[in-house]
Enzyme design. Structure first.
Site, mmCIF file in Angstrom:
data_model
loop_
_atom_site.group_PDB
_atom_site.id
_atom_site.type_symbol
_atom_site.label_atom_id
_atom_site.label_comp_id
_atom_site.label_asym_id
_atom_site.label_seq_id
_atom_site.Cartn_x
_atom_site.Cartn_y
_atom_site.Cartn_z
ATOM 1 N N ASP A 61 0.809 -1.231 0.000
ATOM 2 C CA ASP A 61 0.000 0.000 0.000
ATOM 3 C C ASP A 61 0.839 1.277 0.000
ATOM 4 O OD1 ASP A 61 -2.870 -0.667 0.077
ATOM 5 O OD2 ASP A 61 -2.351 -1.778 1.884
ATOM 6 N N GLU A 66 -0.277 9.535 1.479
ATOM 7 C CA GLU A 66 -1.028 10.447 2.352
ATOM 8 C C GLU A 66 -1.200 9.892 3.760
ATOM 9 O OE1 GLU A 66 -5.442 10.620 1.820
ATOM 10 O OE2 GLU A 66 -5.128 12.753 2.079
ATOM 11 N N HIS A 161 -11.903 6.025 5.413
ATOM 12 C CA HIS A 161 -11.294 7.206 6.044
ATOM 13 C C HIS A 161 -12.271 8.382 6.011
ATOM 14 C CE1 HIS A 161 -7.173 5.446 4.734
ATOM 15 N NE2 HIS A 161 -7.159 5.472 6.056
ATOM 16 N N CYS A 248 -4.982 10.364 -1.600
ATOM 17 C CA CYS A 248 -4.079 9.426 -0.911
ATOM 18 C C CYS A 248 -2.749 9.211 -1.619
ATOM 19 C CB CYS A 248 -4.783 8.095 -0.698
ATOM 20 S SG CYS A 248 -5.355 7.364 -2.208
HETATM 21 C C1 CIR Z 1 -5.548 0.742 2.730
HETATM 22 O O1 CIR Z 1 -6.528 0.053 3.002
HETATM 23 O O2 CIR Z 1 -4.849 1.227 3.599
HETATM 24 C C2 CIR Z 1 -5.224 0.958 1.271
HETATM 25 N N1 CIR Z 1 -5.542 -0.204 0.512
HETATM 26 C C3 CIR Z 1 -5.948 2.169 0.710
HETATM 27 C C4 CIR Z 1 -5.555 3.443 1.387
HETATM 28 C C5 CIR Z 1 -6.153 4.622 0.750
HETATM 29 N N2 CIR Z 1 -5.773 5.786 1.480
HETATM 30 C C6 CIR Z 1 -6.454 6.914 1.463
HETATM 31 O O3 CIR Z 1 -7.459 7.023 0.809
HETATM 32 N N3 CIR Z 1 -5.990 7.907 2.211
#
Ligand code: CIR
Length: 274
Positions: A61, A66, A161, A248
């Site tokens: 990830d 972000e 989030h 992100c």
């Molecule tokens: C997660 O679940 O942490 C990642 N697959 C996606 C994170 C996305 N982050 C965000 O929108 N700030």
């Protein structure tokens, strides 16, 4: 003062990403990388200096930079991500941010994902979500309070989030999915609601007076355009399969590039992609 966007290349292992609200689908890594480069190009066209960090293939990830920091003009807080698999990402971003800001760190038992932190002026709204907890929020408040920021916690239950549910679309205007967050909790001036058929459409990234926005939400896009917001559409369909969106994939910060200190004396890593 220039605007710097810190990004990180897409890991070869992105198919093993964390997923909370989506079914796992195959992710085409080459396609995801091409979309990510187009996203970086959009940031450049909007005047950002893009510091593109190499992909970290052992951290699926890690393209979602972000989540590992909250960067303000005065300080950068390196977070402690809520998902255990993502915790090593923090140590990877810290030396990069140290070139731009004084650092502080969220410590155990605190957890905080940057995707849960929405800055509206001098107020930081923090989503109490599956990823960010009370201790992380309290630590953030103690760290940013001396710099003149207030921190307000908001419950996030139906999405990953806070910024899955709400982002700033333009100064004083929020884009929100009211099914996931009550806009009244944010005390913002003007509210644009996502189209009911596009629940994931509340995540846009404001840069230099424009809104970087996913192509996959045409009805909400029309609402934004009708409201006079200038969009920069990007196709992030492969990253969306990893539950990512547009905020992100970068950390944005103002920087005096000419005088900033780099610990290792190296030039920008713009071309150091894996
Ligand atoms: C997660 O679940 O942490 C990642 N697959 C996606 C994170 C996305 N982050 C965000 O929108 N700030």
């Amino acid at each position: 003062m220039s605007l710097v966007a810190i990004t990180r290349g897409v890991a070869a292992s992105i198919g093993a990403c964390e997923l909370t609200h989506l079914e796992r689908q195959a992710i085409d890594v080459d396609h995801a990388r091409a979309q990510h480069r187009a996203y970086e190009a959009a940031l450049e066209r909007l005047g950002c200096h893009v510091e593109s960090l190499p992909a970290l293939d052992s951290l699926p990830d890690s393209v979602f930079v972000e989540d590992v920091a909250v960067v303000l003009d005065e300080i950068a807080i390196v977070t402690r991500p809520g998902a255990e698999s993502r915790r090593p990402e923090a140590a990877e971003i810290a030396p990069v941010l140290a070139a731009y800001r004084t650092l502080a760190f969220i410590e155990p038992p605190g957890t905080l994902d940057g995707g849960d932190v929405l800055r509206l002026g001098r107020r930081l709204y923090v989503g109490l979500s599956a990823r960010s907890n009370e201790s992380g929020t309290r630590q953030l408040r103690e760290l940013v309070g001396p710099h003149g920021y207030d921190v307000t916690a908001v419950r996030v239950e139906s999405c990953l989030h806070l910024k899955s549910a709400v982002t700033e679309a333009a100064p004083g205007v929020i884009l929100v999915n009211p099914g996931w967050i009550d806009p009244a909790a944010l005390g913002a001036g003007r509210v644009i609601e996502v189209d009911p058929g596009e629940p994931g459409a509340a995540n846009g990234l404001t840069v230099a007076g424009r809104l970087i926005y996913p192509m996959s939400f045409p009805r909400t896009r029309r609402k934004l355009e009708d409201a006079g917001i200038e969009l920069v559409p990007v196709d992030v369909s492969e990253l969306q399969k990893a539950e990512g969106a547009v905020t992100c994939c970068s950390l944005l910060l103002g920087s005096d590039l000419k005088t900033r200190h780099r610990g290792d004396g190296s030039p920008s890593r713009r071309d150091a992609r894996a």
